[in-house]
Write an enzyme that holds these catalytic residues in place. Sequence first.
Site, short mmCIF file in Angstrom:
data_model
loop_
_atom_site.label_atom_id
_atom_site.label_comp_id
_atom_site.label_asym_id
_atom_site.label_seq_id
_atom_site.Cartn_x
_atom_site.Cartn_y
_atom_site.Cartn_z
N PRO A 197 0.82 -1.22 0.00
CA PRO A 197 0.00 0.00 0.00
C PRO A 197 0.85 1.27 0.00
O PRO A 197 2.03 1.21 0.34
CB PRO A 197 -0.77 -0.11 1.32
CG PRO A 197 0.07 -0.95 2.20
CD PRO A 197 0.92 -1.84 1.33
N SER A 199 2.40 4.56 1.53
CA SER A 199 2.64 4.91 2.93
C SER A 199 1.82 6.12 3.36
O SER A 199 1.49 6.27 4.54
CB SER A 199 4.12 5.20 3.16
OG SER A 199 4.85 4.03 2.90
N GLU A 268 1.49 1.04 -14.77
CA GLU A 268 0.66 2.22 -15.03
C GLU A 268 1.38 3.41 -14.44
O GLU A 268 1.39 3.58 -13.22
CB GLU A 268 -0.73 2.05 -14.42
CG GLU A 268 -1.54 0.92 -15.05
CD GLU A 268 -1.76 1.10 -16.54
OE1 GLU A 268 -1.74 2.23 -17.04
OE2 GLU A 268 -1.95 0.07 -17.22
N CYS A 302 -3.70 10.59 -12.61
CA CYS A 302 -2.81 10.34 -13.74
C CYS A 302 -3.42 10.89 -15.02
O CYS A 302 -2.72 11.30 -15.93
CB CYS A 302 -2.55 8.86 -13.88
SG CYS A 302 -4.06 7.90 -13.98
N GLU A 401 5.83 15.45 -14.87
CA GLU A 401 4.47 15.46 -14.33
C GLU A 401 4.50 16.15 -12.97
O GLU A 401 5.13 15.64 -12.03
CB GLU A 401 3.98 14.03 -14.17
CG GLU A 401 2.56 13.92 -13.64
CD GLU A 401 2.22 12.48 -13.24
OE1 GLU A 401 3.10 11.76 -12.73
OE2 GLU A 401 1.06 12.09 -13.45
P1 NAP Z 1 4.96 6.85 -6.32
O1 NAP Z 1 5.60 7.80 -5.39
O2 NAP Z 1 5.70 6.40 -7.50
O3 NAP Z 1 4.52 5.59 -5.42
C1 NAP Z 1 3.70 4.57 -5.90
C2 NAP Z 1 3.88 3.34 -5.03
O4 NAP Z 1 5.19 2.83 -5.21
C3 NAP Z 1 3.72 3.60 -3.53
O5 NAP Z 1 3.12 2.49 -2.91
C4 NAP Z 1 5.18 3.70 -3.09
O6 NAP Z 1 5.38 3.41 -1.73
C5 NAP Z 1 5.80 2.64 -3.95
N1 NAP Z 1 7.24 2.71 -4.08
C6 NAP Z 1 8.05 3.80 -3.98
N2 NAP Z 1 9.34 3.43 -4.19
C7 NAP Z 1 9.34 2.09 -4.43
C8 NAP Z 1 10.34 1.13 -4.71
N3 NAP Z 1 11.63 1.47 -4.79
N4 NAP Z 1 9.97 -0.15 -4.87
C9 NAP Z 1 8.68 -0.52 -4.80
N5 NAP Z 1 7.68 0.35 -4.54
C10 NAP Z 1 8.00 1.64 -4.36
O7 NAP Z 1 3.57 7.43 -6.85
P2 NAP Z 1 2.42 8.17 -6.03
O8 NAP Z 1 2.88 9.56 -5.72
O9 NAP Z 1 1.93 7.33 -4.91
O10 NAP Z 1 1.25 8.21 -7.11
C11 NAP Z 1 1.15 9.19 -8.07
C12 NAP Z 1 1.72 8.71 -9.39
O11 NAP Z 1 0.98 7.59 -9.85
C13 NAP Z 1 1.59 9.75 -10.49
O12 NAP Z 1 2.76 9.76 -11.25
C14 NAP Z 1 0.41 9.26 -11.32
O13 NAP Z 1 0.40 9.70 -12.65
C15 NAP Z 1 0.61 7.78 -11.21
N6 NAP Z 1 -0.64 7.07 -11.50
C16 NAP Z 1 -0.76 6.47 -12.73
C17 NAP Z 1 -1.95 5.84 -13.09
C18 NAP Z 1 -2.11 5.23 -14.45
O14 NAP Z 1 -3.13 4.62 -14.70
N7 NAP Z 1 -1.15 5.39 -15.34
C19 NAP Z 1 -3.01 5.80 -12.17
C20 NAP Z 1 -2.85 6.41 -10.91
C21 NAP Z 1 -1.64 7.04 -10.60
P3 NAP Z 1 5.52 4.58 -0.61
O15 NAP Z 1 4.21 5.27 -0.65
O16 NAP Z 1 5.78 3.81 0.60
O17 NAP Z 1 6.65 5.45 -1.06
#
Ligand code: NAP
Length: 508
Positions: A197, A199, A268, A302, A401
């Site tokens: 999930p 954090s 995604e 996104c 972004e």
């Molecule tokens: P994020 O910072 O990349 O984090 C996404 C998930 O990855 C979180 O659970 C995060 O955990 C985890 N994570 C971080 N570093 C990791 C690693 N080294 N190994 C494995 N997991 C890791 O993204 P966000 O800020 O939560 O979400 C926003 C982003 O999602 C935007 O770029 C948005 O465009 C994209 N998004 C894309 C879609 C689509 O359909 N293309 C849909 C929704 C969102 P922690 O929270 O613990 O850091």
Amino acid sequence: MSIAKPLLNIFSDVFVERNGVVFYKTFVVGKWIDSGEYIDVKSPIDLSTIAKVSKLSWNHIDSALETIYSVGRWAVRDLPGWRRVEILEKAAQKLEEAKEDFIQILVLNAGKTRSQALGEITASIDRLNAAHLDARKIFGEYMPGDWDQTTVETEAIVRREPVGVVLAIIPFNYPLFDTVSKIVYSFVAGNAVVVKPPSADPLPVLLFAKILEVSGFPKEALAIATIPGSESDRLVADDRINVVSFTGSSETGRRVIEKAGIKQFVMELGGGDAAIVLADADLKLAAERSAMGIYSYSGQRCDAIKLILVEEPIYEEFKKAIVEELSKVKVGDPRQQGVVMGPLIDSKAVDEMMKAVEDAVKLGGVVLYGGKRLGETYVEPTLIEFIDREKIKQSMLYQKEVFAPIALITSFRDIDEAIDLANGRRYGLDAAIFGSNMERIRRLVRYLDVGAIYINDMPRHGVGYYPFGGRKHSGIGREGIGYSIEYVTAYKTVVYSYKGRGIWRYTL
Ligand code: NAP
């Protein structure tokens, strides 16, 4: 200051309250674990700590993976398909009953307005109830051997089988829906699931684990890995994980692919869409939907609109109309009546948006609306104009972004210029086209490097009835009812050779 405490009885063993602090346990192959170490969970509304979530150690995760790999994945595979669908439909019913608790948690933990929270819950219920549609895509193939000299008198069945264990990595912006969607297609296809999930807002994920538990989900086939992303490399790389289904930023996605090694992927990633407004568009509709594409859920989608391209003859009129739409947006505490835009997830996200505004202004951009910080986590919806189409390409907002309610706007002379500006970004998730001349729309449809195009509407993925996903840095694979099955299954070819016949044409 508030604390995140669900009221329904079924959630009573998910958390304990000690001295006014709510401690959430985490679900690991049938047990609710309090590890004694915690992740602080804050509300973006006022940055107060609303809960502490049990943080798993590598020992917990290692032993969960062992159970899931050796017991859980077979437990799901051996469950008849109709029973898997029945469990998900039961979960839909339980989620409906727990709706009010989920609304409270999504408002508090993700900073959504009540109606945004309700929208996410309704989409989650609909997705669970659509599981039977995914099932219709789990088909294999019968192949007669007649068409090749070496396979005459043989035939094959190409089965589509579950691959085993799916790691579902969830972003903060749709913590409930993305968890539901990834679990639905993974489980219907016959896989066990480990959920990592976000954090920032893990609480809806933990409550949903309880919903699955009481709906009869095989307990050895589910674990919620409550660990920070920065400590997830070992989990991602583990060979007991067969598929990584990741939703998050392009930067994290790249790291996940690098660490994961040889696995199947659904990625995604980041987006930020272009809206192209043609001279014959319904101007009111285009302005209304483009504005909504900027500010809905504070631009933390996104499929949010980040670049608006308007054909020259209607540029001035459109500008006025969209600014008027943005000026109607009431920003504030999402629990207050009439507020349509709540906070950003944390103050770092606001810092990033302010940096982007400053960068744009330095390059000659003009703030047409907004541009200001309204508090630690609140901002105005913002629109920045560039006259110089080359300068726009140098801006931070064009190149990356910025996950906030902010977009660029400029005009274009002809369709090819609009295509060049839209395709120049490294993302390729969706695009919106507003207009009526089908020939011009068709040209855009053919040349835009994106995964989905919405004609006369803002991009919105909704429940995934239509497939969505990115090209370029926006991802690999598709999310959507039926479509994601492809990435969580593998083909197995079984060749039946009758009486050992078939010609041995090639020397082995
Ligand atoms: P994020 O910072 O990349 O984090 C996404 C998930 O990855 C979180 O659970 C995060 O955990 C985890 N994570 C971080 N570093 C990791 C690693 N080294 N190994 C494995 N997991 C890791 O993204 P966000 O800020 O939560 O979400 C926003 C982003 O999602 C935007 O770029 C948005 O465009 C994209 N998004 C894309 C879609 C689509 O359909 N293309 C849909 C929704 C969102 P922690 O929270 O613990 O850091």
